[in-house]
Structures are given as structure tokens and as C-alpha cells.
Design an enzyme around this catalytic site. Structure first.
Site, short mmCIF file in Angstrom:
data_model
loop_
_atom_site.label_atom_id
_atom_site.label_comp_id
_atom_site.label_asym_id
_atom_site.label_seq_id
_atom_site.Cartn_x
_atom_site.Cartn_y
_atom_site.Cartn_z
N SER A 66 20.20 -42.34 -2.83
CA SER A 66 20.56 -40.98 -3.34
C SER A 66 21.59 -40.74 -4.02
O SER A 66 22.54 -41.63 -4.33
CB SER A 66 20.44 -40.21 -2.07
N HIS A 68 21.46 -39.66 -7.31
CA HIS A 68 21.21 -39.72 -8.51
C HIS A 68 20.28 -38.48 -9.27
O HIS A 68 19.55 -38.69 -10.36
CB HIS A 68 20.66 -40.94 -9.11
N ASP A 123 18.44 -53.20 -4.23
CA ASP A 123 16.86 -52.74 -4.78
C ASP A 123 16.17 -53.71 -4.66
O ASP A 123 14.98 -53.85 -4.35
CB ASP A 123 17.22 -51.64 -5.82
N HIS A 230 26.98 -45.69 -9.72
CA HIS A 230 27.41 -45.75 -8.61
C HIS A 230 28.92 -45.48 -8.13
O HIS A 230 29.40 -45.88 -7.21
CB HIS A 230 26.86 -46.87 -7.87
N SER A 455 35.64 -6.93 -27.56
CA SER A 455 34.85 -5.57 -27.24
C SER A 455 35.77 -4.41 -28.07
O SER A 455 35.01 -3.46 -28.77
CB SER A 455 34.90 -5.17 -25.89
N MET A 505 40.23 3.78 -23.65
CA MET A 505 40.52 4.45 -24.93
C MET A 505 39.93 5.79 -25.02
O MET A 505 40.45 6.65 -25.63
CB MET A 505 40.23 3.70 -26.12
N ASP A 567 46.92 2.25 -20.31
CA ASP A 567 45.73 1.46 -20.91
C ASP A 567 46.36 1.22 -22.15
O ASP A 567 46.35 2.36 -23.16
CB ASP A 567 44.44 2.57 -20.77
N PRO A 568 46.15 0.24 -22.59
CA PRO A 568 46.62 -0.09 -24.21
C PRO A 568 45.59 0.33 -25.00
O PRO A 568 46.24 0.63 -26.31
CB PRO A 568 46.76 -1.58 -24.16
#
Length: 588
Positions: A66, A68, A123, A230, A455, A505, A567-568
């Protein structure tokens, strides 16, 4: 030193319940989420839930350790595997479970069972033992060993490792089995195809077995070439390079004729490419690597017939990628394109990646507003002065706006306004200011949309675009400008989702615009007084934002206790309006 020891040797964090139960719970999660799968009671074996449809056909069984995922249980379904058996994380499954899976497929009426096994000693031994035991019980069983690793120039006696190329064999063998081919026919076909498959991996980080520390150490800025799945280290360590360079290095190594494990590849060959995420690369990185692989192969004259990109055979959370190339003729592509119900197989296009048109031309080719030729008018000089003054003021205020933004955002408000200012300055140097105010606003909208970014650029462009239709050369009186300002503000509110009081703004703009709307009824002699009051309201609105809780924008994600400055964006609006007033007062 004790702290360093604990930090280095503590297990990596994983979102599991326990290291002991994670494999069983993961298999159960897969089966519960997929209607076509079922679990074999008492074993870590996943089966097709429609075993009756195997009657008279060859069944395919694969599996391994397991970790993989989605290999191998994710490839169970009509047209691919019939079952998969899982061991513990990176551990070969036990022969008893493999045998139980073989017998389940045999008892369902399968004409034979093909075991598809990656070339790892555990395996080979465990699947081989189960195959012999099944043969003794009268089951027709055969085994295909996948060993397509291209890492080692001189492979050891153990041979090349089995990697993501195994998934290609699942697909081709599954298509042949679905068509009713015999066990011998399937083995013969995939054995031939295997000669034309090669895989190589590269990693930017190690992985860690649940409950354990990382499998190897990799210094920041280093990458490992030729590693297995592995967590074992690779064959070469070097500094991380660009995606294009890494992909070229990988393909050069895979196809180097001096290597005993190379994939013979020449110009004119057709290949299927698998760009396999080893666990933790982002989708963005995967797409960049896919592009690089396609371009690199095409530059060698290789035809890229198909591309699959995603997580197909992972190594837990390893940040890395492997490339698998499979030489493909038309018959191979036909089998590759055959339908399958396996949940992890991607919905791939059956159109060749090479040779197709992949760029669509835009439908409109009209000039941008800022590129069109315009004629000056009576208002052109004053509008130019206003713009020049606004730009110089915003550049002077750049660091002040950045400083305000660092308290509530990402600290770039001044930079974005400066970008817009410089773009407008550059445009003014080589263009006349049109006499029509609406045309000028459209030009400014296009400039800030392209150059300002973020934005803020979108909001200013919205404002200017909406305002542009309200002022023309023939209608540019104070009432028209007030209407334009109001239309722009309404567009900002509609699409931006903010409102006065949200600490944006708009807290400077809205009270100013409300005042400017008085221009629609004010006598000509009172226009400057209205404008002066509007500027004052913009300034007081901006100042008042220091006491507001942000409900929109990045500042809304920050604790209000950490935000105590104005607020800028609101300060920028107030600054622009004050600048306009100063220029107009100087015109008297």
C-alpha cells in the site's frame, strides 16, 4: 540537542486514525465510495462486485504494498483489473491473500488468471508462491513481471524495478481480456509491449511510512533522480532546476543508448506519455511538467499520441514526478483507448496530442480604447493636467499607502496605484487627451485593467467603464459628471459586493458622490462649493475607516484588534478627489 533529536526523529504528521489501521480503512473507504468494488472478507483484497461478468474470460490480478494509491485497487473494473491485493504500506501482500483472490476469480468462472506483478523480490516471491499453489488446485495461472525502470545504467541481478508502467499493462491487458482473448494471447501481447516502456522518477522530498520518520534525507534545494516508489533514494542528487531542465534531464537519461536499461526512442516513434504525481506536487506543477514533456519529446521528432497526467502510482506524500513513455502503434492505442469502468482511470482524449491545433484565435480583433486615435477638444488641457497631477501624487503616496496596507492586507496598495499611475503617464507621453470625457474614461479603464492588477484594478476599471457612458463631448457639465460618478459607484457596489461601512474605498467614495449629486440642481456659481464639501466628506470617510470592522477584502480575514489605521483604498480615493479639486481651483 535533545530538542533537535526529537524534531528530526518524530514521525511525520498524517491525517489517519492509526498507523496500524490505515490500510484497512483506506481500502474500506475506496470500496464504500465505488459501487463497482467489494472487499473479500478476511483479506486485503478488493474485487469487482460483478464477478459473474468474468465467466469465460481471463481475470487480471495485481497488487503489492500500500502507499501507491490509487494503484492498484483503483484500477479494478471492466476493461482493467478484476481484483487487487494489498500488503501493508510498502510491504508485499501475503501469499494467503493472493491465493484467496486467485481462487475467488477462478470460482467466478474465469477461464484463467493473469498476475501482473512489479519487479520487487517480495512481490515476485509471494505472487509466485500463490501462483504455484493455485496451479496445484487446477487453476490456469500465468504471471507477467513489469520491470521498466530506466534509472540504472547497469542494473543489478535483481533487475529493473516495476514502476508506473505497470498501470499501462493493467490497461492493455484489461482491454484484451474484455475482448475475450486467451491467457496466452494476453501474455504474448503485453510482454511485447513491455519492451517499449520506460519510467524514470525525480523527487523534491522524501516520503514517510505512517508512524515513521522520512525514508531518506534531502536537503532544501536538492532533488533526487531515479528513485523508486518505496522511498528508496535515487541514483543521483543535484540542485533543483527549472521544470524544462528537469524533464530534459529525465528524458535524456531514459533514452541514453549507453545505459543498459534505456528505452530505445527515435525520431518518428509514437508514444503514450504518463506524467505521474508521486504524491504531493500541485496540479499547477503537474501541468507545467506535462507541457515540458510534450515539447521535449516533439523537439526530438517523437509523436506524442496520448498524455495522461495525474496521480496514478504514488509514493505516499513524496513531492515528485515520474515520466513513463510507452511506444505505441495503432493496435496499442486502440487498446489504450478502450473503455473501462475502473474508478482511477482518467477520462482521456483519444486525439493525438501532437499535430492537432490547440490555439483558438479570439473572435474580436477590435482595437483597445487606449490604442485608438482621438481628437482633442476644449476640455483636453484641463483633463491632462488633472491626470498628470493625480499620477504624480499617487507616486508620492506609494510608500504611505503600502504602509497602511501592511496593517490590513498584503502591503501592496501603494504599488498597485503606482503601477496605474506609471501606465497613465506613459500613455500621456505619446497620446492626445480626447475632447470627449467618456472616451478618456474608457481609455483609463483599459489601462488600469491591464496594468494595475488585483481587485483594485478591477474595481477602478468597473468604475471608469460605468462612468464613461454618462459623459460625452456634448454633455460634460457638472450634472453629467455627477451622474457619471454615481454610475461608477453603483457598479462598484453591484459587482464588488461591498457597501459603505465595510471598510473599503466605498467609505470615502459614497459620501463624496452623495454630495456631488447636488450638482444636478446647484446653480453654476455653487459648483466649487459642492466639490469642496465632497472632498471633505471623502477625507472624513477615509479617516473614519480606522474605527470600522472590515467586511470585505483581505482585511476582513484579519482580527479587528490588529487593524487600527485607515483603509488604504479609501485614503487613495480621498487623495485622488483632493487632487482633482486642487487642479480645478488652480484653473480659476
Amino acid at each position: 540537542m535533545h530538542f533537535i533529536y526529537l524534531f528530526i526523529f518524530q514521525p511525520q504528521k498524517k491525517l489517519i486514525n492509526s498507523a496500524d489501521s490505515c490500510v484497512d480503512e483506506a481500502l474500506l473507504g475506496l470500496v464504500r465510495a465505488s459501487g463497482g468494488l467489494s472487499l473479500l472478507k478476511g483479506h486485503r483484497v478488493v474485487l469487482r462486485s460483478d464477478l459473474q461478468n468474468l465467466k469465460g474470460k481471463v481475470a487480471l490480478l495485481s497488487g503489492g504494498g500500500s502507499g501507491h494509491e490509487p494503484a492498484h485497487a483503483g484500477y479494478i473494473g471492466a476493461g482493467m483489473l478484476s481484483a487487487a491485493v494489498s500488503g501493508g504500506v510498502f510491504a508485499s501482500p501475503p501469499p494467503a491473500s493472493i491465493l484467496a483472490a486467485i481462487l475467488s476469480l477462478h470460482n467466478a468462472g474465469a477461464s484463467g488468471v493473469l498476475l501482473i506483478v512489479k519487479n520487487y523480490t517480495g512481490d515476485r516471491l509471494n505472487f509466485g508462491l500463490a501462483a504455484e499453489q493455485a496451479c496445484n488446485q487446477g487453476v490456469a495461472v500465468d504471471m507477467v513481471i513489469v520491470a521498466e525502470d530506466c534509472a540504472f545504467d547497469q542494473p543489478s541481478k535483481a533487475g529493473r524495478r516495476g514502476l508506473c508502467g505497470t498501470v499501462f499493462i493493467h490497461k492493455l491487458a484489461g482491454a484484451l481480456a474484455e475482448e475475450g482473448c486467451s491467457l496466452d494471447q494476453i501474455v504474448s501481447k503485453v510482454t511485447e509491449v513491455l519492451k517499449g516502456i520506460g519510467t524514470l522518477g525525480v523527487s523534491l522530498s522524501p516520503c514517510s511510512v505512517p508512524g515513521c520518520r522520512p525514508t531518506f534525507e534531502l536537503a532544501p534545494g536538492d532533488m533526487e533522480l531515479g528513485l523508486g516508489i518505496h522511498g528508496e533514494p535515487g541514483i543521483k542528487r543535484s540542485k533543483v532546476a527549472s521544470a524544462d531542465e528537469v524533464v530534459k534531464t529525465m528524458i535524456d537519461h531514459m533514452t541514453n543508448p549507453s545505459s543498459q536499461s534505456h528505452l530505445p526512442l527515435k525520431s518518428g516513434d509514437s508514444v503514450v506519455v504518463c506524467v505521474n504525481n508521486l504524491g504531493a506536487l500541485s496540479c499547477l506543477e503537474m501541468a507545467v511538467v506535462s507541457r515540458a514533456a510534450i515539447i521535449c519529446l516533439e523537439s526530438r521528432g517523437v509523436v506524442v499520441a496520448r498524455v495522461m497526467s495525474g496521480s496514478f502510482m504514488t509514493s505516499l506524500e513524496m513531492a515528485g514526478v515520474s515520466l513513463t513513455l510507452m511506444k505505441a502503434d495503432q493496435e496499442t492505442l486502440r487498446l489504450f483507448d478502450a473503455k473501462t469502468s475502473a474508478p482511477a482511470w482518467p477520462n482521456l482524449s483519444s486525439v493525438s496530442s501532437s499535430g492537432r491545433s490547440y490555439i483558438t484565435e479570439p473572435l474580436t480583433t477590435s482595437k483597445r480604447p487606449q490604442e485608438e486615435k482621438h481628437s482633442e477638444g476644449p476640455l483636453s488641457p484641463v483633463m491632462r493636467k488633472v491626470l498628470e497631477k493625480i499620477c504624480s501624487t499617487l507616486l508620492e503616496k506609494q510608500e504611505e499607502l503600502n504602509s497602511l496596507d501592511r496593517a490590513s492586507g498584503d502591503g501592496d496598495c501603494g504599488n498597485t496605484h503606482a503601477q496605474a499611475a506609471r501606465a497613465i503617464q506613459e500613455w500621456l507621453q505619446s497620446h492626445v487627451v480626447p475632447g470627449c470625457p467618456g472616451q478618456l474614461l474608457s481609455i483609463l479603464a483599459g489601462l488600469v485593467q491591464e496594468k494595475m492588477g488585483g481587485s483594485s484594478g478591477a474595481l477602478y476599471s468597473l468604475f471608469l467603464t460605468a462612468a464613461a457612458g454618462r459623459v460625452t463631448e456634448g454633455r460634460s457639465d457638472a450634472a453629467a459628471w455627477a451622474s457619471a460618478m454615481n454610475a461608477g459607484t453603483q457598479a462598484m457596489k453591484k459587482y464588488g459586493g461591498a457597501a459603505p461601512g465595510d471598510r473599503t474605498m466605498l467609505d470615502a467614495l459614497c459620501p463624496a458622490v452623495d454630495e456631488l449629486m447636488k450638482l444636478t440642481t446647484a446653480p453654476p456659481g455653487g459648483h466649487m462649493a459642492v466639490l469642496q464639501t465632497a472632498v471633505e466628506k471623502a477625507a472624513s470617510g477615509a479617516e473614519a475607516t480606522r474605527n470600522l470592522t472590515a467586511k470585505a477584502g483581505r482585511a476582513s480575514y484579519i482580527s479587528p484588534y490588529l487593524v487600527s489605521l485607515p483603509d488604504p483604498g479609501a485614503v487613495a480615493v480621498a487623495t485622488i478627489m483632493k487632487t482633482v479639486l486642487e487642479v480645478l481651483e488652480g484653473q480659476k
